[in-house]
Structure formats: structure tokens, C-alpha cells
Design an enzyme around this catalytic site. Structure first.
Site, short mmCIF file in Angstrom:
data_model
loop_
_atom_site.label_atom_id
_atom_site.label_comp_id
_atom_site.label_asym_id
_atom_site.label_seq_id
_atom_site.Cartn_x
_atom_site.Cartn_y
_atom_site.Cartn_z
CB SER A 135 -0.89 -0.03 1.24
OG SER A 135 -1.70 1.12 1.31
CG ASP A 189 -7.99 2.12 0.46
OD1 ASP A 189 -9.15 2.57 0.52
OD2 ASP A 189 -7.42 1.55 1.41
CD GLU A 216 -9.03 -1.05 0.30
OE1 GLU A 216 -8.09 -1.31 -0.48
OE2 GLU A 216 -8.92 -1.12 1.54
CG ASP A 241 -10.88 -1.29 4.50
OD1 ASP A 241 -11.21 -1.82 5.58
OD2 ASP A 241 -9.78 -0.70 4.38
C1 NPQ Z 1 -6.64 0.62 4.51
N1 NPQ Z 1 -4.37 0.20 5.44
O1 NPQ Z 1 -6.62 -0.34 3.77
C2 NPQ Z 1 -5.65 0.79 5.66
C3 NPQ Z 1 -5.66 2.13 6.17
C4 NPQ Z 1 -4.89 2.34 7.43
C5 NPQ Z 1 -2.23 -0.54 4.56
O2 NPQ Z 1 -3.60 0.96 3.46
C6 NPQ Z 1 -3.12 2.73 12.08
C7 NPQ Z 1 -4.34 2.09 12.20
C8 NPQ Z 1 -2.66 3.10 10.87
C9 NPQ Z 1 -5.10 1.83 11.06
C10 NPQ Z 1 -2.95 3.22 8.46
C11 NPQ Z 1 -3.46 0.28 4.43
C12 NPQ Z 1 -3.41 2.84 9.71
C13 NPQ Z 1 -4.64 2.21 9.82
C14 NPQ Z 1 -3.70 2.95 7.34
C15 NPQ Z 1 -5.37 1.96 8.66
O3 NPQ Z 1 -7.53 1.42 4.38
MG MG Z 2 -8.70 0.40 2.92
#
Ligand code: NPQ
Ligand code: MG
Length: 371
Positions: A135, A189, A216, A241
């Protein structure tokens, strides 16, 4: 197995680079780590909640509070507990899925360490390794973004996800597609940053030109009907998500046509066992499902990799090497082998924190015992 104590430990790990999403910039991971002490073995859990309630309503201080005062006492009151008992024992408390998931993970880990079974085997894994996706945060320039993507492609990642928001979408996606060609598995996303207003819909429709695997969470979490409307306007599949909070909401979203692909994050849905139920639902319906991530340390990463080894996880997850986020991980680092991560085979989650790293990163510890 009897649970004797629940240790709540806050750790703070610097990220190798700031991670920007439509909801904010992250420079550190401030995680809540749970250790359960039992009469058989100890077990480790990780709470996905961030220090601020931006990705979802949960945040680390709140999760710690609800565990301390409402969840841990319910587990400590049980005479006997396995991982399967945690969800039912905590069901009387509304909400707080990430807090519940952290406890369930720790109890699963302890129980499985006691019997010697791996979490992967217990959940029904069918693969020894899983494809790794990465990501990529919102960058200040498309040149900087392309440099970051180039590095990840060289590292071997099998799929790239770009974080987008209104005004930072078509140009970066077009630039990455132009530079890396049609073979790159690419998705975006939005973390709910778009609306059904014409300008937002036009931008999302423009992304149809770039052969993305999925978009997403374009709209806010409670916009299931809006996502169904949007799905009828876009060629690119919608993946949800934040909207998917349980197997029940997953079924509803699919029945409504709000999404055709599902992102599963164990923390967001209340635990690994509910995540398996969503997996089972999607597998039965022929719906693609993949494992998301929340900047987990090696503890949560190990458990996510175990989950992603189930048969229905047909798309690469947000399962990256430790080095994508951390120069030093709490556990032995996860590393890529030909763009894949190896599923841990040891008892429980198969990894433990390195003592000296745990000591170095810990900012606070609290112990909850019976009475
Ligand atoms: C998503 N993750 O898919 C999340 C968003 C995200 C890897 O894109 C702390 C807690 C930090 C929750 C950073 C990725 C975070 C978090 C990103 C969630 O939407
Ligand atoms: Mg997401």
C-alpha cells in the site's frame, strides 16, 4: 485453559517514511499489544486501533480502556476459555471490534501454543506462502510516487495499491500505469473520501481507463446504498473495507450490489474467527476476498499471513515485508521471497516479540488480573 492475567502494553515504532492517506499522515505506529497469561502458555495479540480515531471510531486509549474495564474482566471470569469462547464471552459489549479482536488473537495464540498447533492450520490454511502486496501513500509529486512504486516493484511486490483522494487520483494513477505498463497489478483505496456528487463520480469514472483491479471504499462506511449506485456507474469493481464490519454486513453489501470484492481485516470485523466466516461466505459465493492491513507489527502481521493462506484469499493482500513500515520490527522481520511471505508454522501465531525491542519500544504497561 484458564486466563489469569491480561497485560496491556503500548508500543511506539517509528515508520521508515510518513504514510499519507485521505484521513491523515502517519509517522509512527502507536500500537496496543495484549499478552494473556494462562495456566498453559502465554499468548500475544495486537490491536489495530491507531492513536487517533481517523480510520475508524476506535483508538488505542479507548481500546485499552474498554479492555481494562469491560472486556478483560469478562474473560477473567471464565473458568475455561479457548479462542472460540472469546467472541461469545464479549458479545454483550457493543462495538469495539479491534479491542475484541486483540483479545481473541491473544487467547487463540495461548491456546494453540498449549496444543502445539499453528494458527494457520487452526484457521484452515491451504498454502505455505502468500502473495505480497504493498500500500503506497499519497505523495507530493507523481515523480516521487513513481520512484516509490519502482522501488517496491524491484523489491518484488506482486500488487501495488495507491492511496487516492479527490484531486490526487487520475494523474497519479495515469502516471503509474504509463511508467509500469499494463502487467502491473494495480488498485486504489480512497478510505471513503469521495461522494456521489458529479465531480467525484466523474473522477472515479475516469479511473475506469486504467484497468484497475478494484477501487476500495470510495464512499463513507455507512453508504451501502451509495456504493450500489456507484457500482452501476463504474466498470472498475468496488471493494469495501470500512463498510464491512461483520459477516452479516458482508452478506448485506453483496446482496445489495454495493461491492463485488471484499477486504477482510480481522481487527475491523472483531477477530480472526469472524474473518474466517467472511472468507467462507465469499468463497461460497465466488466473491474475491483479500486480507487488508493496519500497519501491524510482526505479531499482527504473522496472524494476518496465516489468515491469508486460506483458499478464498485469491487476491494479494496488504501483507508487506516488515521493512515496508519498520526499520526494526517487534519480532524477527518478515521478508519477501520472490514477492511472497512465508506462512508461520510454529505453535500459535508462530512468532514472539524480541525482548530487547519490546523493552525499547514500550511506552506504558498495565496488568489486569482477577478481582
Ligand atoms: C486501509 N491500510 O486499507 C488501511 C488504512 C490504514 C495498509 O492501506 C493505524 C491504524 C494506521 C489503522 C494506516 C493500508 C493505519 C490504519 C492505514 C489503517 O484502508
Ligand atoms: Mg482500505
Amino acid at each position: 485453559m484458564r486466563i489469569d492475567a491480561v497485560e496491556l502494553r503500548r508500543v511506539r515504532l517509528p515508520l521508515v517514511a510518513p504514510f499519507r492517506t485521505s484521513f491523515g499522515v502517519q509517522t509512527h505506529r502507536d500500537a496496543l499489544i495484549v499478552r494473556v497469561c494462562t495456566d498453559h502458555a502465554e499468548g500475544w495479540g495486537e490491536c489495530g486501533a491507531d492513536s487517533e480515531p481517523r480510520y475508524s471510531s476506535e483508538y488505542a486509549d479507548g481500546a485499552q480502556h474498554v479492555i481494562r474495564h469491560h472486556l478483560a474482566p469478562r474473560l477473567l471470569a471464565l473458568d475455561e476459555a479457548t479462542g472460540e469462547d472469546v467472541g461469545p464471552a464479549l458479545a454483550a459489549v457493543q462495538g469495539h471490534p479491534m479491542a475484541k479482536a486483540a483479545l481473541e488473537m491473544a487467547v487463540l495464540d495461548a491456546a494453540l501454543r498449549g496444543t502445539g498447533e499453528s494458527l494457520a492450520h487452526h484457521l484452515g490454511a491451504v498454502r505455505p506462502e502468500v502473495d505480497s502486496g504493498v500500500s503506497v501513500g499519497i505523495h507530493d509529486s507523481v515523480d516521487a510516487l513513481c520512484d516509490t512504486v519502482a522501488r517496491h516493484v524491484t523489491e518484488g511486490y506482486r500488487r501495488v495499491k495507491l492511496k487516492v483522494e479527490p484531486g490526487a487520483d487520475i494523474e497519479p494513477v495515469a502516471a503509474v500505469r504509463a511508467r509500469f505498463g499494463s502487467e502491473l497489478m494495480l488498485q486504489v483505496d480512497a478510505n471513503g473520501a469521495y461522494s456521489l456528487r458529479d465531480d467525484d463520480v466523474d473522477a472515479l469514472r475516469a479511473l475506469d481507463a486504467f484497468d484497475l483491479i478494484l477501487i476500495e471504499q470510495p464512499l463513507p462506511p455507512d453508504e451501502l446504498a451509495g456504493h450500489a449506485t456507484l457500482a452501476s456507474l463504474l466498470a472498475t469493481p468496488i471493494c469495501l473495507d470500512e463498510s464491512i464490519t461483520s459477516a452479516r454486513t458482508a452478506r448485506l453489501a453483496l446482496d445489495l450490489g454495493a461491492c463485488s470484492i471484499v477486504n477482510v481485516k480481522p481487527g475491523r470485523v472483531g477477530g480472526y474467527l469472524e474473518a474466517v466466516r467472511i472468507h467462507d461466505l465469499c468463497l461460497a459465493r465466488g466473491v474475491a476476498v483479500w486480507c487488508g492491513g493496519m500497519l501491524e507489527t510482526g505479531l499482527g502481521r504473522a496472524a494476518n499471513v496465516a489468515l491469508a493462506a486460506l483458499a478464498g484469499f485469491t487476491l494479494p493482500g496488504d501483507l508487506s515485508a516488515s521493512a515496508r513500515y519498520f526499520a526494526d520490527d517487534l519480532t524477527e522481520p518478515f521478508v519477501l521471497h520472490d514477492g511472497r511471505l512465508t506462512v508461520p508454522t510454529g505453535p500459535g501465531i508462530g512468532v514472539v516479540p524480541r525482548h530487547e525491542m519490546l523493552a525499547r519500544c514500550t511506552t506504558a504497561v498495565e496488568l489486569v488480573t482477577r478481582d
